[in-house]
Design an enzyme around this catalytic site. Structure first.
Site, mmCIF file in Angstrom:
data_model
loop_
_atom_site.group_PDB
_atom_site.id
_atom_site.type_symbol
_atom_site.label_atom_id
_atom_site.label_comp_id
_atom_site.label_asym_id
_atom_site.label_seq_id
_atom_site.Cartn_x
_atom_site.Cartn_y
_atom_site.Cartn_z
ATOM 1 N N ASP A 92 0.961 -1.190 0.070
ATOM 2 C CA ASP A 92 -0.114 -0.092 0.178
ATOM 3 C C ASP A 92 0.950 1.110 -0.017
ATOM 4 O O ASP A 92 0.783 2.234 -0.483
ATOM 5 C CB ASP A 92 -1.009 0.266 1.176
ATOM 6 N N GLU A 111 0.850 -12.886 5.279
ATOM 7 C CA GLU A 111 1.844 -11.540 4.182
ATOM 8 C C GLU A 111 2.784 -11.587 4.997
ATOM 9 O O GLU A 111 4.434 -11.778 4.363
ATOM 10 C CB GLU A 111 1.539 -10.571 3.257
HETATM 11 C C1 5RP Z 1 -2.751 -6.966 0.777
HETATM 12 C C2 5RP Z 1 -2.506 -5.531 0.698
HETATM 13 C C3 5RP Z 1 -1.474 -5.433 -0.897
HETATM 14 O O1 5RP Z 1 -0.606 -6.340 -1.633
HETATM 15 C C4 5RP Z 1 -1.795 -4.140 -0.613
HETATM 16 O O2 5RP Z 1 -3.227 -4.165 -0.184
HETATM 17 C C5 5RP Z 1 -1.753 -3.425 -2.454
HETATM 18 O O3 5RP Z 1 -2.970 -3.969 -3.114
HETATM 19 P P1 5RP Z 1 -2.914 -3.916 -4.797
HETATM 20 O O4 5RP Z 1 -1.902 -4.427 -5.392
HETATM 21 O O5 5RP Z 1 -4.683 -3.872 -5.036
HETATM 22 O O6 5RP Z 1 -2.645 -2.059 -4.572
HETATM 23 O O7 5RP Z 1 -1.414 -5.592 1.437
HETATM 24 O O8 5RP Z 1 -3.038 -7.649 2.035
#
Ligand code: 5RP
Length: 262
Positions: A92, A111
């Site tokens: 994010d 993760e």
């Molecule tokens: C999920 C995460 C994602 O990696 C993060 O939210 C980024 O997502 P996106 O690639 O859809 O922007 O941490 O828990």
């Protein structure tokens, strides 16, 4: 197909495509969660089906597990794998030291476990994820359902003494009901605006009873692959101190991923 995608999806696609170069036959690979990681899973699936790549994938969520199986990747559990060669995931936010905020997709716990159990963690992202200081994106914190309001109060009291610019939090919802993670927990999103000392915050946050894990990934990420809508890709390696640039020609794979959804 990629040439018909929005610039942001093209950026995610080229980052994912470039990141497949971190993967070699025989590897055990952590598969991230989110829209960018979904591109990666699709790209790896294509290499498995068409180029004979042999890998075992450890997914970080039930939805990534489903997608990986759908595209032909052999899925194993982390306990079967024990240790991974590389994990590739989205983020994010990331800063200049490649510290991250993750968990926007609700999968931060698996993760973080999977990334920590890997020789290398590679983040794939579009340039909008790069920040000077972490914290504009609300920090996800996974908490157990029992007594979550008490945990929330303890977190907010803790934040008063921390180097942050905000101290409010919200229980993540899924429609009318609290969001439930793959581990059966809830998520509090902390609106901090700016996190002055992410390392300290991450350490003290996890001392609160009821907190399972927070979305700050400190000293876990080794490289970030940044995609741009025009096909440019940068690979920044924090250990080597290098940044490499390349460009992806969308015409090369006009028949790929026509049905991609996440
Ligand atoms: C999920 C995460 C994602 O990696 C993060 O939210 C980024 O997502 P996106 O690639 O859809 O922007 O941490 O828990």
């Amino acid at each position: 197909m990629p040439s018909e995608l929005s610039p942001i999806d093209k950026a995610k696609f080229v980052a994912a495509r470039r990141a497949t170069k971190f993967v070699e036959t025989g590897m055990k690979v952590g598969l991230g969660t989110g829209s960018t990681a979904a591109w990666l899973v699709r790209c790896l699936g294509e290499l498995v089906r068409e180029d004979g790549l042999r890998i075992k994938g450890v997914p970080t969520s039930t939805r990534t597990a489903q997608l990986a199986r759908d595209v032909g990747i052999e899925v194993i559990s982390l306990d079967e794998a024990k240790w991974l060669d590389v994990t590739i995931d989205g983020a994010d936010e990331y800063d200049a030291d490649l510290n991250l905020i993750k968990g926007g997709g609700g999968a931060l716990l698996q993760e973080k476990i999977v990334a920590t159990a890997s020789d290398q963690m590679v983040v794939i992202a579009d340039i909008s994820k790069r920040v000077e200081t972490l914290g504009a994106f609300p920090l996800p914190v996974e908490v157990i359902p029992f007594g979550w309001k008490t945990t929330q109060t303890l977190i907010e009291e803790l934040l008063v003494g921390m180097d942050v610019l905000g101290a409010t939090s919200a229980l993540r919802m899924n429609g009318d009901v609290p969001y439930v993670t793959d581990e059966g927990n809830h998520i509090l999103d902390l609106h901090l605006n700016r996190i002055g000392n992410a390392r300290q915050l991450s350490l003290v946050m996890n001392q609160i009873p009821g907190v399972v894990e927070n979305g700050l990934f400190i000293d876990i990420c080794d490289a970030v692959v940044i995609g741009y809508g025009d096909g440019r890709v940068e690979v920044q390696d924090i250990n080597k101190g290098t940044t490499e640039e390349s460009r992806y020609d969308f015409l090369e794979s006009a028949n790929l991923f026509a049905d991609l959804t996440d």
